[in-house]
Design a protein around this motif. Sequence first.
Motif, PDB file in Angstrom:
ATOM      1  N   GLN A 365       0.329  12.432  -6.718  1.00 28.19           N
ATOM      2  CA  GLN A 365       0.894  12.340  -8.034  1.00 28.19           C
ATOM      3  C   GLN A 365       2.492  12.834  -7.751  1.00 28.19           C
ATOM      4  OE1 GLN A 365      -1.461  14.574  -7.124  1.00 28.19           O
ATOM      5  NE2 GLN A 365      -0.938  16.766  -7.745  1.00 28.19           N
ATOM      6  N   ARG A 366       2.873  13.472  -6.788  1.00 24.80           N
ATOM      7  CA  ARG A 366       4.200  13.788  -6.807  1.00 24.80           C
ATOM      8  C   ARG A 366       5.079  12.625  -6.264  1.00 24.80           C
ATOM      9  NH1 ARG A 366       5.475  18.584  -9.190  1.00 24.80           N
ATOM     10  NH2 ARG A 366       4.468  20.201  -8.534  1.00 24.80           N
ATOM     11  N   ILE A 367       4.181  11.746  -5.481  1.00 25.38           N
ATOM     12  CA  ILE A 367       4.824  10.655  -4.659  1.00 25.38           C
ATOM     13  C   ILE A 367       4.985   9.577  -5.781  1.00 25.38           C
ATOM     14  CG2 ILE A 367       4.441   8.799  -2.990  1.00 25.38           C
ATOM     15  CD1 ILE A 367       3.188  10.917  -1.088  1.00 25.38           C
ATOM     16  N   ARG A 368       3.998   9.300  -6.525  1.00 24.82           N
ATOM     17  CA  ARG A 368       3.911   8.431  -7.640  1.00 24.82           C
ATOM     18  C   ARG A 368       5.053   8.500  -8.567  1.00 24.82           C
ATOM     19  NH1 ARG A 368      -1.895   8.819  -7.334  1.00 24.82           N
ATOM     20  NH2 ARG A 368      -1.964  10.356  -8.913  1.00 24.82           N
ATOM     21  N   ALA A 369       5.157   9.972  -8.935  1.00 26.64           N
ATOM     22  CA  ALA A 369       6.379  10.180  -9.870  1.00 26.64           C
ATOM     23  C   ALA A 369       7.744   9.892  -9.222  1.00 26.64           C
ATOM     24  CB  ALA A 369       6.354  11.506 -10.180  1.00 26.64           C
ATOM     25  N   ALA A 370       7.809   9.848  -8.016  1.00 29.59           N
ATOM     26  CA  ALA A 370       9.146   9.431  -7.329  1.00 29.59           C
ATOM     27  C   ALA A 370       9.364   8.095  -6.887  1.00 29.59           C
ATOM     28  CB  ALA A 370       9.415  10.344  -6.105  1.00 29.59           C
ATOM     29  N   LEU A 371       8.211   7.468  -7.053  1.00 30.41           N
ATOM     30  CA  LEU A 371       8.265   6.008  -6.520  1.00 30.41           C
ATOM     31  C   LEU A 371       9.268   5.041  -7.525  1.00 30.41           C
ATOM     32  CD1 LEU A 371       4.748   5.032  -5.479  1.00 30.41           C
ATOM     33  CD2 LEU A 371       7.034   5.127  -4.227  1.00 30.41           C
ATOM     34  N   GLY A 372       8.835   5.405  -8.948  1.00 24.95           N
ATOM     35  CA  GLY A 372       9.826   4.338  -9.515  1.00 24.95           C
ATOM     36  C   GLY A 372      11.218   4.694  -9.761  1.00 24.95           C
ATOM     37  N   LYS A 373      11.695   5.823  -9.303  1.00 23.20           N
ATOM     38  CA  LYS A 373      13.100   6.040  -9.152  1.00 23.20           C
ATOM     39  C   LYS A 373      13.756   5.868  -7.985  1.00 23.20           C
ATOM     40  CE  LYS A 373      12.186   9.974 -12.524  1.00 23.20           C
ATOM     41  NZ  LYS A 373      12.385  11.171 -12.654  1.00 23.20           N
ATOM     42  N   VAL A 374      12.815   5.640  -6.783  1.00 25.97           N
ATOM     43  CA  VAL A 374      13.445   5.234  -5.268  1.00 25.97           C
ATOM     44  C   VAL A 374      13.314   3.695  -4.945  1.00 25.97           C
ATOM     45  CG1 VAL A 374      13.056   6.096  -2.935  1.00 25.97           C
ATOM     46  CG2 VAL A 374      12.905   7.640  -4.897  1.00 25.97           C
ATOM     47  N   GLY A 375      12.037   3.308  -5.017  1.00 27.65           N
ATOM     48  CA  GLY A 375      11.849   1.994  -4.740  1.00 27.65           C
ATOM     49  C   GLY A 375      10.342   1.526  -4.683  1.00 27.65           C
ATOM     50  N   GLN A 376       9.899   0.977  -3.710  1.00 26.82           N
ATOM     51  CA  GLN A 376       8.787   0.401  -3.747  1.00 26.82           C
ATOM     52  C   GLN A 376       7.695   0.895  -2.544  1.00 26.82           C
ATOM     53  OE1 GLN A 376       8.329  -3.811  -3.911  1.00 26.82           O
ATOM     54  NE2 GLN A 376       6.123  -3.935  -4.010  1.00 26.82           N
ATOM     55  N   ALA A 377       6.660   1.450  -2.651  1.00 29.66           N
ATOM     56  CA  ALA A 377       5.779   1.838  -1.654  1.00 29.66           C
ATOM     57  C   ALA A 377       5.425   0.674  -0.838  1.00 29.66           C
ATOM     58  CB  ALA A 377       4.632   2.859  -2.133  1.00 29.66           C
ATOM     59  N   ASP A 378       5.339   0.968   0.323  1.00 28.85           N
ATOM     60  CA  ASP A 378       5.073  -0.357   1.337  1.00 28.85           C
ATOM     61  C   ASP A 378       3.493  -0.184   1.495  1.00 28.85           C
ATOM     62  OD1 ASP A 378       5.250  -2.392   2.831  1.00 28.85           O
ATOM     63  OD2 ASP A 378       6.322  -1.517   4.791  1.00 28.85           O
ATOM     64  N   PHE A 379       2.685  -0.554   0.412  1.00 30.57           N
ATOM     65  CA  PHE A 379       1.225  -0.464   0.547  1.00 30.57           C
ATOM     66  C   PHE A 379       0.814  -1.784   1.127  1.00 30.57           C
ATOM     67  CE2 PHE A 379       1.606   2.813  -3.013  1.00 30.57           C
ATOM     68  CZ  PHE A 379       1.173   3.950  -2.096  1.00 30.57           C
ATOM     69  N   SER A 380       1.818  -2.960   0.665  1.00 31.28           N
ATOM     70  CA  SER A 380       1.260  -4.236   1.098  1.00 31.28           C
ATOM     71  C   SER A 380       1.596  -4.475   2.513  1.00 31.28           C
ATOM     72  CB  SER A 380       1.852  -5.435   0.160  1.00 31.28           C
ATOM     73  OG  SER A 380       1.617  -6.666   0.512  1.00 31.28           O
ATOM     74  N   THR A 381       0.697  -4.145   3.485  1.00 23.78           N
ATOM     75  CA  THR A 381       1.036  -4.289   4.742  1.00 23.78           C
ATOM     76  C   THR A 381       0.250  -5.689   5.577  1.00 23.78           C
ATOM     77  OG1 THR A 381      -1.012  -2.953   5.544  1.00 23.78           O
ATOM     78  CG2 THR A 381       1.271  -1.801   5.005  1.00 23.78           C
ATOM     79  N   LYS A 382      -0.350  -6.383   4.649  1.00 21.40           N
ATOM     80  CA  LYS A 382      -1.268  -7.409   5.308  1.00 21.40           C
ATOM     81  C   LYS A 382      -0.875  -8.848   4.929  1.00 21.40           C
ATOM     82  CE  LYS A 382      -5.372  -4.641   6.090  1.00 21.40           C
ATOM     83  NZ  LYS A 382      -6.702  -4.688   5.579  1.00 21.40           N
ATOM     84  N   GLU A 383      -0.486  -9.016   3.651  1.00 25.85           N
ATOM     85  CA  GLU A 383      -0.135 -10.253   3.269  1.00 25.85           C
ATOM     86  C   GLU A 383       1.261 -10.650   3.269  1.00 25.85           C
ATOM     87  OE1 GLU A 383      -1.317 -12.960  -0.860  1.00 25.85           O
ATOM     88  OE2 GLU A 383      -2.122 -10.738  -0.638  1.00 25.85           O
ATOM     89  N   THR A 384       1.435 -11.923   3.785  1.00 25.27           N
ATOM     90  CA  THR A 384       2.699 -12.681   3.676  1.00 25.27           C
ATOM     91  C   THR A 384       3.027 -13.414   2.577  1.00 25.27           C
ATOM     92  OG1 THR A 384       2.893 -12.028   6.121  1.00 25.27           O
ATOM     93  CG2 THR A 384       4.594 -13.770   5.119  1.00 25.27           C
ATOM     94  N   ASP A 385       4.229 -13.450   1.804  1.00 27.98           N
ATOM     95  CA  ASP A 385       4.197 -14.487   0.715  1.00 27.98           C
ATOM     96  C   ASP A 385       4.741 -15.487   1.426  1.00 27.98           C
ATOM     97  OD1 ASP A 385       5.064 -15.795  -1.444  1.00 27.98           O
ATOM     98  OD2 ASP A 385       6.366 -14.392  -2.224  1.00 27.98           O
ATOM     99  N   ILE A 386       3.786 -16.520   1.843  1.00 29.15           N
ATOM    100  CA  ILE A 386       4.011 -17.686   2.665  1.00 29.15           C
ATOM    101  C   ILE A 386       4.925 -18.509   1.904  1.00 29.15           C
ATOM    102  CG2 ILE A 386       2.525 -19.635   3.643  1.00 29.15           C
ATOM    103  CD1 ILE A 386       2.463 -17.205   5.319  1.00 29.15           C
TER     104      ILE A 386
END
Length: 561
Positions: A365-386
């Motif tokens: 919950q702490r990380i989620r609160a900080a994400l929008g103010k910092v950037g984007q979490a790099d959860f998408s580690t598999k799919e490339t925007d071909i």
Amino acid sequence: MWDWVATTLRSNPEIALFLTVAVGYPLGKVSFRGFSLGTVATTLVCGILVGQLDIEISHTVASMFFLLFLFAVGYGVGPQFVRGIAHDGALQALFAVVVCVLVVTTAYGVARLAGYGVGYGAGLYSGAATASAALGLSTNAIRDIGMSPQDTRAMIGALSTAFAMTYIYGTVGSIVIISQLGPRLLRIDLPAACRAYEKRLGGDRHDSGASWHHYIVRTYRLSGTSPQVGRTVAEVEASRPHARIFIDGIRRGGELIDATPTTVLEPNDVVGAAGARASLRAIFATGVEEVEDVELLDVPADGVEVVVTQRALDGKTLAELAESQIAHGVFLTEIRRGSTGVTIPILPQTVLRLGDVLTVVGRPQRIRAALGKVGQADFSTKETDIPSVFLAIAIGALIGIPMLTIGEVPLTLSMAGGVLIAGIAAGWQRSVHPTFGHVPPAALWFMSVVGLNVFIAVTGISSGPSFVAGVREVGVSLFLWGIVATTVPITLALLIGKYVFRFDDAIVLGCCAGASLSTPALGLIAERARSDVPMLGYTVPYAISNTLLTIGGMVIVLLLR
């Protein structure tokens, strides 16, 4: 048996290509006392050996993989390239430009003194500068000259011969000169210089609010005499100036309750607190009993990678960020910067930049609160925007096709140059607006490494028949001239960085390693310094030089024509 193998490989050149990379790539990773030839050199040599069987492979294959490689290079250096030109990395960017000019002019002068033509001169430049990508742009520039197929093939063969003969010293020489001879030449006590630099960045403040990477989690039961009883969570967290401690959870009456800033602590509460060891000991010194509460101690250890994309954070120091609500309840364990992902030190005055990758630890919950103010979490580690990637490559190639003739000299960006610029634009755009154009690190690595090595393998196989004749023509003199073309610009870069640009002793060697594209030298510098501080001088020069030295492959051909 041998005749069958030769006939089969000639009839099926794709098999020869895969075998070349399969054998050459692992050989490049074999190291002796920290030195290795590199996958590019060994793959090229294996390709030359296989090419003795007179195997023909379409140039289109090499071109396709090379364009993928160039896009990956541009995409990786894009954020640092643009930032280096536009922001306070401008001095380091200018230094990289000066070094690139030195490299090109030295190679050009050596080629003229030695009497080498376009093929040998361009190959000497690419090998001595260890600019593998420049080999591809030189190849394209030679093909655009308009010679007969036989003459073009012979010139590209000379290019490959010179590259193979000069790349080995280019790699080893740059490492030795920068990491071993550099501190002596510049009279630098590297460990002492780094300690002094860290001190200026606040590294002596061990209890500093920005010391995010030194943290532990403890659980305490409060007694009736505890100083924390009757105070709110916010008051307890702020009770020690400049310390970062957070109460993440409370167990009251056997149940877990949220630790909001206004929650008042009561006797027999079990609180879960995170922070520096010294801070926790100071705050919970009396009236408490340390207990083991598995649920309150359960903080994910792996962390989440967050890409900095918010412009408001660009240029902020960690000390400034530590005082803001953004950092409440999260701890920073690593900062990676640049296409090579070098780790930079976590110090109070360390400055964040767009595109930095932060590894943060804390409750979800702490990380989620900080994400929008910092950037984007790099959860998408598999799919490339071909679609975005291939459209960018196509647009870049189209931009590079037009040709301008001045006198009798044709000037063109070429498809390769256009794709490189498209990659830079895509990488920068991704760092600012991370909603499209995603290329995971693994996919970017594949495009870069496989793209380059397949291109090098095709070049080696195609040039194999002319390699032996080329060695006989130039002999050992080409290797010796390569030593000059490598040593002179790097030595001058060290002196210019120290005495003209006046970079701090702690980062000047990192600047030279970046401008010379010598990542192995950076590793040895950091090891010798026992610090990550030299990394701060590496990323911007590397991004600029990686781009300019690649384009230098076309420039050297134009100069030598």
